[in-house]
Design a protein around this motif. Structure first.
Motif, PDB file in Angstrom:
ATOM      1  N   LEU A  71       0.830  -1.208   0.000  1.00  0.00           N
ATOM      2  CA  LEU A  71       0.000   0.000   0.000  1.00  0.00           C
ATOM      3  C   LEU A  71       0.861   1.253   0.000  1.00  0.00           C
ATOM      4  CD1 LEU A  71      -2.487  -1.144   2.806  1.00  0.00           C
ATOM      5  CD2 LEU A  71      -2.605  -1.596   0.339  1.00  0.00           C
ATOM      6  N   GLY A  72       0.244   2.380  -0.281  1.00  0.00           N
ATOM      7  CA  GLY A  72       0.891   3.669  -0.109  1.00  0.00           C
ATOM      8  C   GLY A  72       0.594   4.217   1.283  1.00  0.00           C
ATOM      9  N   LEU A  73       1.368   5.196   1.711  1.00  0.00           N
ATOM     10  CA  LEU A  73       1.157   5.776   3.038  1.00  0.00           C
ATOM     11  C   LEU A  73       1.024   7.288   2.939  1.00  0.00           C
ATOM     12  CD1 LEU A  73       0.959   5.374   6.120  1.00  0.00           C
ATOM     13  CD2 LEU A  73       3.433   5.651   6.228  1.00  0.00           C
ATOM     14  N   HIS A  74      -0.096   7.774   3.430  1.00  0.00           N
ATOM     15  CA  HIS A  74      -0.330   9.218   3.500  1.00  0.00           C
ATOM     16  C   HIS A  74      -0.337   9.661   4.953  1.00  0.00           C
ATOM     17  CE1 HIS A  74      -3.387  12.518   4.149  1.00  0.00           C
ATOM     18  NE2 HIS A  74      -2.453  13.119   3.444  1.00  0.00           N
ATOM     19  N   MET A  75       0.218  10.834   5.196  1.00  0.00           N
ATOM     20  CA  MET A  75       0.190  11.415   6.533  1.00  0.00           C
ATOM     21  C   MET A  75      -0.523  12.758   6.492  1.00  0.00           C
ATOM     22  SD  MET A  75       3.381  12.329   9.066  1.00  0.00           S
ATOM     23  CE  MET A  75       3.683  10.617   9.530  1.00  0.00           C
ATOM     24  N   ASP A  76      -1.581  12.858   7.303  1.00  0.00           N
ATOM     25  CA  ASP A  76      -2.265  14.129   7.491  1.00  0.00           C
ATOM     26  C   ASP A  76      -1.510  14.881   8.570  1.00  0.00           C
ATOM     27  OD1 ASP A  76      -3.873  16.236   8.249  1.00  0.00           O
ATOM     28  OD2 ASP A  76      -5.719  15.071   8.358  1.00  0.00           O
ATOM     29  N   GLY A  77      -0.782  15.887   8.160  1.00  0.00           N
ATOM     30  CA  GLY A  77       0.033  16.653   9.096  1.00  0.00           C
ATOM     31  C   GLY A  77      -0.511  18.049   9.334  1.00  0.00           C
ATOM     32  N   ALA A  86      13.998  15.086  13.936  1.00  0.00           N
ATOM     33  CA  ALA A  86      14.043  15.781  12.654  1.00  0.00           C
ATOM     34  C   ALA A  86      12.684  15.661  11.976  1.00  0.00           C
ATOM     35  CB  ALA A  86      15.118  15.163  11.763  1.00  0.00           C
ATOM     36  N   PRO A  87      12.332  16.627  11.144  1.00  0.00           N
ATOM     37  CA  PRO A  87      11.057  16.504  10.404  1.00  0.00           C
ATOM     38  C   PRO A  87      10.976  15.190   9.637  1.00  0.00           C
ATOM     39  CG  PRO A  87      11.959  18.709  10.158  1.00  0.00           C
ATOM     40  CD  PRO A  87      12.996  17.913  10.909  1.00  0.00           C
ATOM     41  N   ALA A  88      12.067  14.769   9.034  1.00  0.00           N
ATOM     42  CA  ALA A  88      12.029  13.520   8.261  1.00  0.00           C
ATOM     43  C   ALA A  88      11.659  12.340   9.150  1.00  0.00           C
ATOM     44  CB  ALA A  88      13.374  13.279   7.578  1.00  0.00           C
ATOM     45  N   ALA A  89      12.128  12.363  10.379  1.00  0.00           N
ATOM     46  CA  ALA A  89      11.817  11.255  11.297  1.00  0.00           C
ATOM     47  C   ALA A  89      10.347  11.275  11.688  1.00  0.00           C
ATOM     48  CB  ALA A  89      12.706  11.335  12.533  1.00  0.00           C
ATOM     49  N   ALA A  90       9.778  12.457  11.802  1.00  0.00           N
ATOM     50  CA  ALA A  90       8.360  12.558  12.156  1.00  0.00           C
ATOM     51  C   ALA A  90       7.447  12.227  10.979  1.00  0.00           C
ATOM     52  CB  ALA A  90       8.049  13.961  12.673  1.00  0.00           C
ATOM     53  N   ALA A  91       8.001  12.325   9.777  1.00  0.00           N
ATOM     54  CA  ALA A  91       7.224  11.951   8.589  1.00  0.00           C
ATOM     55  C   ALA A  91       7.357  10.463   8.304  1.00  0.00           C
ATOM     56  CB  ALA A  91       7.688  12.750   7.376  1.00  0.00           C
ATOM     57  N   GLY A  92       8.398   9.853   8.826  1.00  0.00           N
ATOM     58  CA  GLY A  92       8.589   8.411   8.663  1.00  0.00           C
ATOM     59  C   GLY A  92       8.548   8.005   7.200  1.00  0.00           C
ATOM     60  N   PRO A  93       7.951   6.882   6.921  1.00  0.00           N
ATOM     61  CA  PRO A  93       7.955   6.358   5.555  1.00  0.00           C
ATOM     62  C   PRO A  93       6.784   6.856   4.699  1.00  0.00           C
ATOM     63  CG  PRO A  93       7.096   4.719   7.048  1.00  0.00           C
ATOM     64  CD  PRO A  93       7.376   5.935   7.882  1.00  0.00           C
ATOM     65  N   ALA A  94       6.227   8.012   5.049  1.00  0.00           N
ATOM     66  CA  ALA A  94       5.080   8.521   4.275  1.00  0.00           C
ATOM     67  C   ALA A  94       5.482   8.770   2.821  1.00  0.00           C
ATOM     68  CB  ALA A  94       4.554   9.806   4.895  1.00  0.00           C
ATOM     69  N   ASP A  95       4.587   8.448   1.922  1.00  0.00           N
ATOM     70  CA  ASP A  95       4.781   8.784   0.509  1.00  0.00           C
ATOM     71  C   ASP A  95       4.345  10.208   0.218  1.00  0.00           C
ATOM     72  OD1 ASP A  95       5.579   6.126  -0.580  1.00  0.00           O
ATOM     73  OD2 ASP A  95       3.648   5.568   0.277  1.00  0.00           O
TER      74      ASP A  95
END
Lengths: 331, 331, 331, 331
Positions: A164-170, A183-192
């Protein structure tokens, strides 16, 4: 003393200044110099190539992000309290042309790998059921809770296993980063794809669709125009985003909002429905208690029969937050 | 010296002032005090009860307006150069869920009763063809031409005979009113729904859906939210609209833009494709002539092989317009 | 003596027999033994791997085929008389979620590479216009004309240069093959997806979506179900398709229909709008002449003020066709 | 011995005969003499004016029915096991352009007034949530249970209080009437639109959309065509429907199916998940027990870990049903 929503907060002076600086003739739509800088600015922030496009609302950001991951006959797995399910008037159904949201339950409105896999496991009837194509999670969740990098990695592994794909509502991504201290990248994790909101955090009306697969940017450009979200004076939105990124203003403001919430949380103590992890608190308060607080001048939403929702913003005055905390403690 | 588009123009100082005055906490979405004043303000302007809702783009205004008139299996009759047909990336197809645009041709991109009736007369195959449900006209047209009140009355009569609704795309409605010298209501004619644009005329990003059948307002409210166009800090859009209405600033600015175009038109003379009726001119210029003008510092769009499009805005400096007029005259 | 449409024709006895033979319990939907044989049967017919799925109408076949080639924000280039544009009540807009049809004109309703390229060349405004993603042609055209293998190759080259997909509406594909005298694969040319119709040619209600990229089959399976076209007793549709393929019954019946049309065409002579290439004729006949023919017992449709449409079917009796030809010659 | 689904059953000889009698040239689509008789035939059956249109699948019947009651931004309240939610691959989202299904739970997959009202009461956030516009119930329910006339009246009262429309999915409406022993009108209760299925009950592929507000018929006609469900030889579907109505064949066949299920139910006894009210049974059977039954030649579906679904059809042989009942009793 407003604790209704971070939507009610003011626009930060640096955002105003940037908008006014943008008030000179430039190419329309997103052909102006400021809009052209967004990809680089967000790529630097996240330490990897990404595409970033401005949009005016979190609903549009969520739906355009999901459109890169889900076909009309597909489905998105999300938590049953998710904003896309409960607060967007069916916008995902509109933007995704009837794709379904498949609901899971999670403590504090957070999804877990197990919950995601259970929903996926229930899809067994071939073409008679819609196929899941993406998962959407909210950072911080509808109950103000942050996903840690480890939790995100575990979700990413599940999502990957399921193809599946991963979306993050931030919408409150800044509050998550401020709480997590990563870091922002760590909080976004593997989101596409990430809907990265600034509107609740000091901007006027500027959020970003951040695509970690920049090849999807054209699709979002077409769909953004088609949805009437390509503003002709887009430079004013780009200006807001860049002002927020400049010197990590966004993070500074999110920290301020979180800090104000701490002052309330200290007074709320055992009344908190969930631990304090952002600028949102859900506090056990009877109708009578709520009336008493309102009589003292505090404004907030009723969440359900037993709880109030209290939200601090970047411009919440610490003395107001402290006053509310103490008023709750006194009850 | 930019004559590219009125989109490139600046935001008027009174609009800035109104936005900044709105920068105090208030209820989110359109529950703030300013948004609540819109219905009354537009009703007063048009001298009849109407509902007015802010949206951020003309595309959204057009599509939400049409959604009150057309079902998914229906059709809209429009001119083949209409913005909804040629410049909105299929947005009407998205918002109207696949409804068709049925094209007619008209001199200067203006529809006539005859053209409308000819399209309607071609619908003869029962359920095998989509039924027309609305007509959409553009005031001023894509070629900058205004519909007179008499022309509007004739279109209204045809539309009424055919049992259709009437939508008016008024992205440059102010320029039409400024040219016609009539009341706004007369320039809107028998329209059921009007997309009334301020963004090209001194606002930052605020247009209005004006519904002359206020009972349709709820539909637009649902659809606006569903399309992600309900901004959480809507007070800044309401502030723009009210500032533009205040003391008829919109009309004053449209007159300024039209007047600047006159200065160009005087120089263009016989080269004009159509008479000057607004702030848009289409001028016969060969590629070499265009290059020569550009070498003098004038910016504008190529319309087709033989014509340039020249657009004046509220903030076009008269001396620039005069300079362009003279430069064309000298060619 | 009906020459209204091949839709009015009877069901061929071999099709009846096959349907009745299928009237034993078997797995529902398309899990039955007959449906499972379709891919192989059509692959053999076309001499290459393809996937074939039954559907009940040509409209569904066209739309599901196009759904493999076009996104919601995209467009299909087609001739202005195409069935998808004029006779399907906006079905492509429904199935493709608002994608547009971009119209070209062609002699005899046939597209040419030049016409296709001219439409594509008109798409110059970036995200403000919808991107073309596919071309749809009709074999035989709305005026009963066949594309030769050479013409198809030229179209294929243009489509390929432009990076588009190619769909063929083959509601009367059999009549084309019968006329061209070529292999089915040659009459399909470089199509990516073919709507291969049998309903007008002796079946009851069974057409096929033929996908020359079999990897698209799953998409069509989901979309077919989602559109309510997955019949629970699909075995009766598979039976029809297999009966028509058996011993090339479809080709035999198409030849019969074409031959009947020849008998009419011989009488019509110079009155024919286009040369005879299938089972459809468009014949110049004044209203008075049409009335005279009808008085003799012939039924047909008025096409326009000056022409009648005359269609022969597999079961048209040669003596009826001859009688009509003679009656026209006598006028 | 198949107990998989009533979809696997044969076509009744009288249906075959009627289809063959229809195999003469007639006007295409629904302009033939048989299709024109449907409104009268169903109006007589229900004792009130209604419009009836043929469609080929229950999914299409459900979606076209709902399209008369629900707008794209609206919602349908249904039980969480409803076919429209779980087995139609998101077809309602497609046909209703993204409208949502709001789920309630009910014993035996039956909705109650209380459950409906609870869902409606949860819609409190104005434009941020989709408004409910219709309720859909299934007669008999996904667990084979019938709504009594009293239960329907109570639901109708709730629906009316809430200002909603009422749709009934009657894929097995005949089995409900056969069980209830009441008039068809009583089994339809206050439904505005009924999907009345014959395909599971002896037809080949013919269900009806029955509209108790005949003014909605045109809408369904447009939408049916637009969805590719207007067959060109519609006379064969009308023939099936009329054959089933003739002499109440549909009711006779439903009684046969129900009676066969009784024979199984008698053997299943305490193992039945719900009382026997139609031709569907859900029987508590361990995997080992199921394997044992299959070894004896009985075919059926696994419903969940603990239950098998057993469905009898009009052509289920009583001795097979009895054999299965005894085999279960022996376990």
């Amino acid at each position: 003393m407003l604790f209704l929503s971070d939507n009610t907060a003011r626009v930060h002076p640096q955002v105003w200044a940037a908008m006014q600086a943008a008030d000179a003739p430039d190419a329309p739509y997103d052909n102006d110099a400021l809009s052209q800088r967004l990809d680089a600015a967000y790529s630097e922030l996240f330490g990897r190539d990404c595409a970033a496009l401005w949009v005016g609302t979190g609903t549009a950001a969520n739906c355009l992000s999901l459109a890169t991951l889900v076909e009309p006959h597909g489905a998105v797995i999300c938590e049953e309290n998710a904003h896309i399910e409960r607060d967007e008037c069916g916008a995902p159904g509109f933007y995704l042309h009837g794709a379904k949201l498949l609901l899971a339950s999670g403590e504090g409105a957070k999804l877990t790998p197990e919950a995601i896999e259970a929903v996926a496991a229930g899809i067994t009837r071939g073409v008679h059921q819609v196929p899941a194509q993406a998962v959407s999670i909210t950072q911080v969740s509808e109950y103000g809770l942050a996903y840690s990098p480890d939790e995100l990695a575990a979700i990413g592994a599940a999502v990957s296993r399921l193809g599946l794909g991963l979306h993050m509502d931030g919408a409150r991504f800044g509050n998550a980063v401020a709480f997590l201290g990563c870091a922002p990248a760590a909080a976004a994790g593997p989101a596409d794809a990430l809907s990265f909101g600034f509107t609740k955090n000091g901007a006027m009306d500027a959020d970003a669709v951040v695509l970690f697969d920049p090849a999807q940017a054209d699709l979002v450009r077409w769909r953004r125009k088609r949805a009437g979200h390509l503003r002709s004076k887009g430079r004013f939105m780009a200006a807001q985003l860049l002002a927020m990124l400049e010197g990590d203003l966004w993070l500074d403001l999110a920290r301020k909002a979180n800090a104000a919430a701490v002052l309330v949380a200290e007074g709320a103590g055992e009344r908190l429905l969930y631990p304090h992890q952002s600028n949102e608190l859900f506090v056990r308060l009877s109708p009578e208690e709520r009336a008493a607080l309102r009589a003292e001048g505090f404004a907030f939403y009723d969440w359900d029969d037993a709880h109030a929702r209290i939200v601090a913003a970047w411009d919440t005055r610490p003395e107001h937050a402290q006053a509310l905390g103490r008023a709750i403690a006194r009850l």
